[in-house]
Write a protein that holds these residues in place. Sequence first.
Motif, mmCIF file in Angstrom:
data_model
loop_
_atom_site.group_PDB
_atom_site.id
_atom_site.type_symbol
_atom_site.label_atom_id
_atom_site.label_comp_id
_atom_site.label_asym_id
_atom_site.label_seq_id
_atom_site.Cartn_x
_atom_site.Cartn_y
_atom_site.Cartn_z
ATOM 1 N N LYS A 283 81.510 32.623 46.761
ATOM 2 C CA LYS A 283 82.121 32.520 48.091
ATOM 3 C C LYS A 283 83.289 33.499 48.231
ATOM 4 C CE LYS A 283 79.762 28.997 49.845
ATOM 5 N NZ LYS A 283 80.093 27.611 49.649
ATOM 6 N N PRO A 284 83.294 34.350 49.292
ATOM 7 C CA PRO A 284 84.379 35.330 49.449
ATOM 8 C C PRO A 284 85.755 34.679 49.605
ATOM 9 C CG PRO A 284 82.884 35.346 51.356
ATOM 10 C CD PRO A 284 82.253 34.497 50.322
ATOM 11 N N GLU A 285 85.806 33.428 50.152
ATOM 12 C CA GLU A 285 87.098 32.755 50.334
ATOM 13 C C GLU A 285 87.789 32.504 48.995
ATOM 14 O OE1 GLU A 285 84.402 30.575 53.434
ATOM 15 O OE2 GLU A 285 84.127 31.781 51.628
ATOM 16 N N THR A 286 86.974 32.219 47.942
ATOM 17 C CA THR A 286 87.562 31.970 46.618
ATOM 18 C C THR A 286 87.781 33.278 45.855
ATOM 19 O OG1 THR A 286 86.559 29.777 46.542
ATOM 20 C CG2 THR A 286 87.236 30.706 44.447
ATOM 21 N N ILE A 287 86.868 34.236 46.024
ATOM 22 C CA ILE A 287 87.063 35.543 45.362
ATOM 23 C C ILE A 287 88.379 36.158 45.844
ATOM 24 C CG2 ILE A 287 86.108 37.875 45.053
ATOM 25 C CD1 ILE A 287 83.303 36.636 45.571
ATOM 26 N N ALA A 288 88.717 35.922 47.131
ATOM 27 C CA ALA A 288 89.897 36.550 47.739
ATOM 28 C C ALA A 288 91.208 36.117 47.088
ATOM 29 C CB ALA A 288 89.935 36.240 49.233
ATOM 30 N N ILE A 289 91.248 34.943 46.428
ATOM 31 C CA ILE A 289 92.526 34.474 45.848
ATOM 32 C C ILE A 289 92.679 34.915 44.392
ATOM 33 C CG2 ILE A 289 92.647 32.457 47.377
ATOM 34 C CD1 ILE A 289 91.887 30.778 44.799
ATOM 35 N N ALA A 290 91.690 35.669 43.862
ATOM 36 C CA ALA A 290 91.716 36.041 42.446
ATOM 37 C C ALA A 290 92.824 37.040 42.138
ATOM 38 C CB ALA A 290 90.365 36.629 42.049
ATOM 39 N N ASP A 291 93.391 36.920 40.931
ATOM 40 C CA ASP A 291 94.319 37.939 40.433
ATOM 41 C C ASP A 291 93.520 39.091 39.834
ATOM 42 O OD1 ASP A 291 96.681 36.315 40.877
ATOM 43 O OD2 ASP A 291 95.982 35.093 39.201
ATOM 44 N N HIS A 292 92.319 38.747 39.312
ATOM 45 C CA HIS A 292 91.504 39.737 38.611
ATOM 46 C C HIS A 292 90.043 39.420 38.911
ATOM 47 C CE1 HIS A 292 90.926 42.759 35.456
ATOM 48 N NE2 HIS A 292 89.988 42.001 34.915
ATOM 49 N N VAL A 293 89.229 40.449 39.165
ATOM 50 C CA VAL A 293 87.811 40.237 39.481
ATOM 51 C C VAL A 293 86.959 41.005 38.485
ATOM 52 C CG1 VAL A 293 85.985 40.537 41.208
ATOM 53 C CG2 VAL A 293 88.296 39.979 41.946
ATOM 54 N N VAL A 294 85.906 40.343 37.964
ATOM 55 C CA VAL A 294 84.916 41.015 37.113
ATOM 56 C C VAL A 294 83.570 40.887 37.826
ATOM 57 C CG1 VAL A 294 83.755 41.045 34.877
ATOM 58 C CG2 VAL A 294 86.183 40.440 35.006
ATOM 59 N N ASP A 295 82.983 42.029 38.200
ATOM 60 C CA ASP A 295 81.717 42.031 38.944
ATOM 61 C C ASP A 295 80.604 42.490 38.014
ATOM 62 O OD1 ASP A 295 79.968 41.803 41.025
ATOM 63 O OD2 ASP A 295 80.432 43.760 41.907
ATOM 64 N N LEU A 296 79.610 41.612 37.796
ATOM 65 C CA LEU A 296 78.493 41.936 36.898
ATOM 66 C C LEU A 296 77.269 42.335 37.709
ATOM 67 C CD1 LEU A 296 79.510 39.046 34.722
ATOM 68 C CD2 LEU A 296 78.788 41.118 33.598
ATOM 69 N N GLY A 297 76.391 43.102 37.103
ATOM 70 C CA GLY A 297 75.193 43.548 37.814
ATOM 71 C C GLY A 297 74.580 44.735 37.101
ATOM 72 N N PRO A 298 74.058 45.737 37.840
ATOM 73 C CA PRO A 298 73.998 45.759 39.301
ATOM 74 C C PRO A 298 72.928 44.837 39.874
ATOM 75 C CG PRO A 298 72.969 47.708 38.387
ATOM 76 C CD PRO A 298 73.568 46.980 37.222
ATOM 77 N N GLY A 299 71.908 44.543 39.084
ATOM 78 C CA GLY A 299 70.849 43.663 39.577
ATOM 79 C C GLY A 299 70.831 42.358 38.815
ATOM 80 N N ALA A 300 69.643 41.726 38.782
ATOM 81 C CA ALA A 300 69.502 40.446 38.086
ATOM 82 C C ALA A 300 68.564 40.613 36.900
ATOM 83 C CB ALA A 300 68.959 39.409 39.050
ATOM 84 N N GLY A 301 68.603 39.669 35.963
ATOM 85 C CA GLY A 301 67.714 39.720 34.807
ATOM 86 C C GLY A 301 67.961 40.977 33.991
ATOM 87 N N THR A 302 66.873 41.686 33.667
ATOM 88 C CA THR A 302 66.993 42.900 32.845
ATOM 89 C C THR A 302 67.729 44.013 33.592
ATOM 90 O OG1 THR A 302 64.789 43.538 33.593
ATOM 91 C CG2 THR A 302 64.942 42.442 31.453
ATOM 92 N N ALA A 303 67.798 43.926 34.927
ATOM 93 C CA ALA A 303 68.503 44.953 35.712
ATOM 94 C C ALA A 303 69.996 44.658 35.799
ATOM 95 C CB ALA A 303 67.912 45.030 37.127
ATOM 96 N N GLY A 304 70.455 43.565 35.191
ATOM 97 C CA GLY A 304 71.871 43.199 35.223
ATOM 98 C C GLY A 304 72.464 43.294 33.840
ATOM 99 N N GLY A 305 73.520 42.486 33.620
ATOM 100 C CA GLY A 305 74.102 42.416 32.285
ATOM 101 C C GLY A 305 75.106 43.497 31.950
ATOM 102 N N THR A 306 75.590 44.242 32.957
ATOM 103 C CA THR A 306 76.645 45.234 32.709
ATOM 104 C C THR A 306 77.808 44.968 33.665
ATOM 105 O OG1 THR A 306 75.689 46.818 34.270
ATOM 106 C CG2 THR A 306 75.023 47.031 31.973
#
Length: 796
Positions: free
Chosen positions: A436-459
Amino acid sequence: MSMAPRTDTQSPAPHVADSHDLIRVHGARENNLKDVSIEIPKRRLTVFTGVSGSGKSSLVFDTIAAESQRLINETYSAFVQGFMPTLARPEVDVLDGLTTVITVDQQRLGADPRSTVGTATDANAMLRILFSRLGKPHIGSPKAFSFNVASISGAGAVTMERGGQTVKERRSFSITGGMCPRCEGRGSVSDLDLTQLYDESKSLSEGAITVPGYTGGGWNSRLYSESGFFDPDKPIRKFTKKELHDFLHREPTRMKIAGINMTYEGLIPRIQRSMLAKDREGMQPHIREFVDRAVTFTTCPECDGTRLNEGARSSKIKRISIADACAMQISDLAEWVRGLDEPSVAPLLTALQQTLDSFVEIGLGYLSLDRPAGTLSGGEAQRVKMIRHLGSSLTDVTYVFDEPTIGLHPHDIQRMNDLLLRLRDKGNTVLVVEHKPETIAIADHVVDLGPGAGTAGGTVCFEGTVEGLRTGGTITGRHFDDRAAVKETVRKPTGTLEIRGARTHNLQGVDVDIPLGVLAVVTGVAGSGKSSLVHGSIPAGEGVVSVDQAAIRGSRRSNPATYTGLLDPIRKAFAKVNGVKPALFSANSEGACPTCNGAGVIYTDLAMMAGVATTCEECEGKRFQASVLDYHLGGRDISEVLAMSVTEAEEFFGAGEAATPAAHRILTRLADVGLGYLTLGQPLTTLSGGERQRLKLATHMAEKGGVYVLDEPTAGLHLADVEQLLGLLDRLVDAGKSVIVVEHHQAVMAHADWIIDLGPGAGHDGGRLVFEGTPADLVASRSTLTGEHLATYVGT
């Protein structure tokens, strides 16, 4: 007091102990993670985001939280560790700077019939002590108010050695418990409908018993017809009282039938032991259908559903018994406790008051303490677990949350955000997996994983501030400020589903017409009665396909292919082409590798130390016998097919030599719900919450029905996945189906053709219809909390 003069004018160098302000992860490879290395600031709020299946839970729960738990367990003695779950070290090179982790996940609270909201928290324990001290008349210790403790007494002689002599003493004991003797503390009693067990107009020889497995002259039916206790040719309605008792209730009796030793037992205890004692979910479909038909659950007539015996109900404080207190809405109970002024139990009242106030503060004031724990949604269960941590004096611990906003209305999300910030401000590290963007917005630090799902993710695609995420160019960043627009034109309904006088749970006689042939959304704050209206008034049955939030059950042997029924047509296709039995192509049946029994790995139990799983050398993890892998379909063996992704398999079974229409249909549905990246043989235990929800949706889409009822289908979905879900809902409606969705997500509300809003509050402040109409009308009127938040969301 004299102080020594300071000669240095410079500030002292920072203490070395203050330099450990990061959690360092290097080379994490759990599940689909690809050598992830990150540094997480301590005593800050860090949000992990990314599409469903990108590796968020693998990093936070399966790596950081799991290793912290394992290290804590190792501090106990080997004896104590023997009683604890054994944990293997996660696949990671270095984990540094860990603190004690407290995990608050979405696992449902135990569905044990004795577990309630009060027993799952400390509230019931404190209430029992309160009533044992202040209740009039006084009936005993706190056990006397517990519906899990039965009243027992006994007496007898005790022999002991004393001073070299054997001495006998008479001893007696008694325990006063609060358990209702009739329902044994369950609150309901189950009765078997005898008309579903046998046809009384027929004799046993004519097949009077109608229970599955007891028909057709098998051993089960022969046991009764050849027992000798009654004439097998006499209709059951003509049995004497003794014959009927022997048929239905006789104690186990050894006898010989056709020369074989057997144990005869009355039909009712035999069915209770063989069928009713098993988990309903694990039953075969025809057995489950019989049990649903034959067993009726009714409120216990003796305790009226309170689970407590008469003694526990008779002891009162200010005319309120413990049963009355547990049945109250928690917000009302908190007020009642606040009105008790008794110095002798002041510390207890203070602690109880804090616990009840925490329920209200966290948005669960609408629950009651006697609510069965198994009936709570995933979001409610998670917030109940949070309650014990809110007033905790612990600091410098790491709290790990799994989508704490699930099941929350936008109005409630702000309250949850405040709680997360409070935990951080006490000096704790807070890690949150969230979409939810409302909760992401209050973060001090964000870690975004992806770029895709399954074998296309994990970085790790992005690490930094929220502002940096917005401009970072990742999928999350691009969709962060997406806002769905309210539809200009809405579809016209083809009919209506009339609900009149709905009173399930907190509903207050709701009358509403739900339009059919369109996308209808039922919304309202948490606890306003949405699920009660939809599931209580639209039973799943003829023409109605209901997809609720119940968890998917499955062991590490279960996978998308077995769960969806996809493996059946695949096995048959392999068998037909190769002229062998279909059972050979099942790793749980005849085709299984004999060394690992089809598991692909061999588990070595090391007692209190973590067990070791090693890839089976015989089959090299493929799970099948070598001879089975010699059979091919379209140039692939069965292990290669199970290693395919859904997208790859859809193409493989769609045309050419391997064309299998039945398998292709299931694969198309899996791709439609956005699971094209899953491999067919991936164990269900490795799927994320959002993936399991969509797997269930894909399975239910095969059912024939004109009305689809979905309970929060956006749970666990990334902002980008929500768009795909809306496209799927549109396709269902365009195909002539009616879709009714219980939902809080503003994008789904804005996309709806019709909105039904319940409220205005939760519990007894809710349960009323506060708005029905189009999303545009709701935004224009802003007459409800939902209207206010939807208007803000669409930017009007």
